[in-house]
Scaffold this active site. Structure first.
Site, PDB file in Angstrom:
ATOM      1  N   HIS A 191       0.815  -1.221   0.000  1.00 38.59           N
ATOM      2  CA  HIS A 191       0.000   0.000   0.000  1.00 38.59           C
ATOM      3  C   HIS A 191       0.845   1.266   0.000  1.00 38.59           C
ATOM      4  CE1 HIS A 191      -3.720  -2.352   1.698  1.00 38.59           C
ATOM      5  NE2 HIS A 191      -3.535  -2.528   0.413  1.00 38.59           N
ATOM      6  N   CYS A 210       5.114  11.511  -8.267  1.00 39.45           N
ATOM      7  CA  CYS A 210       4.592  12.518  -9.193  1.00 39.45           C
ATOM      8  C   CYS A 210       3.433  11.904  -9.962  1.00 39.45           C
ATOM      9  CB  CYS A 210       5.676  12.994 -10.153  1.00 39.45           C
ATOM     10  SG  CYS A 210       5.037  14.133 -11.404  1.00 39.45           S
ATOM     11  N   CYS A 261      10.085  16.336 -13.507  1.00 39.66           N
ATOM     12  CA  CYS A 261       9.391  17.043 -14.587  1.00 39.66           C
ATOM     13  C   CYS A 261       8.959  18.460 -14.194  1.00 39.66           C
ATOM     14  CB  CYS A 261       8.175  16.241 -15.070  1.00 39.66           C
ATOM     15  SG  CYS A 261       6.759  16.261 -13.940  1.00 39.66           S
TER      16      CYS A 261
HETATM   17 ZN   LIG Z   1       6.986  14.445 -12.526  1.00 35.99          ZN
END
Ligand SMILES: [Zn+2]
Length: 227
Positions: free
Chosen positions: A103, A111, A133
């Site tokens: 879990h 992300c 990113c």
């Molecule tokens: Zn990311």
């Protein structure tokens, strides 16, 4: 002997970490739908981050108990696969390695945009940029209700081969984990439950040991060493 152990909230409760099922579907006064589902996160990410920031802080102050320590000892004597439904790090704190967190973990950040993972800071916020990113799509690396647990291929594979399956402090209500005992039993494993009370899937086990994990798990591990 090849042994697979599944641990649930009952083993962490004795280290002071609250479980949500004990309080009528409320978790620290929050509805599960609001703080532990993708829909809740989409509706109010700041609330969900505050909730997990609080749980992360509480977990950081918790210490493993005798049950966690006994499982470290078990791994020294047997071929142990340790699977946990818990998102705390008490098994690792006790010294267990290669714990399968089905879990997720409070110590992880994920992300939602690109799938990058990194260690979670103590305080996460919705607009924290992803290190990979740079998009503000940070979420806890936790499997919420309605999402697929992690590492299931590895877990089913362990259950196929295990000689003994033990569930410790699990409710037997949450799928797919509630089906692990039946699966292992069909493949010929002995199935044992260690719990405060009979779980919802108690009939899937050959035998059970009732009592607090901090007492029953060390006794069980000691019996396996004698055997
Ligand atoms: Zn990311």
């Amino acid at each position: 002997m090849r042994i697979t152990v599944l641990t649930g909230a009952g083993i962490s409760a004795e280290s002071g970490l609250a479980t949500f099922r004990a309080v009528d579907g409320l978790w620290e006064n929050h509805r599960i739908e609001d703080v532990a589902t993708p829909q809740g996160f989409a509706a109010d990410p700041a609330l969900v981050h505050r909730f997990y920031n609080m749980r992360r802080a509480t977990a950081a102050g918790a210490r493993p108990n005798a049950a966690h320590h006994a499982l470290v000892d078990l791994a020294r004597h047997h071929d142990l696969t340790l699977v946990t439904q818990n998102v705390d790090s008490l098994h690792e704190q006790a010294g267990s390695t290669d714990v399968i967190h089905m879990h997720g973990a409070l110590t992880g950040a994920l992300c939602a945009a690109c799938g990058h993972r990194w260690p979670a800071p103590l305080e996460m916020r919705p607009d924290d940029p992803c290190p990979a990113c740079a998009r503000p799509a940070t979420r806890p690396d936790i499997v919420w209700f309605g999402e697929t647990p992690f590492h299931l291929d590895r877990i089913w594979d362990a259950l196929d081969r295990t000689e003994l399956f033990a569930a410790i402090g699990t409710s037997g209500n949450v799928h797919p984990a509630a089906g692990f005992a039946r699966h292992a039993r069909r493949r010929g494993a002995e199935c044992l439950e260690l719990n405060l009370e009979n779980s919802a899937n108690a009939r899937d086990f050959h035998r059970r040991i009732v009592g607090p994990a901090s007492r029953t798990v060390p006794e069980w591990v000691a019996s396996l060493k004698r055997g």
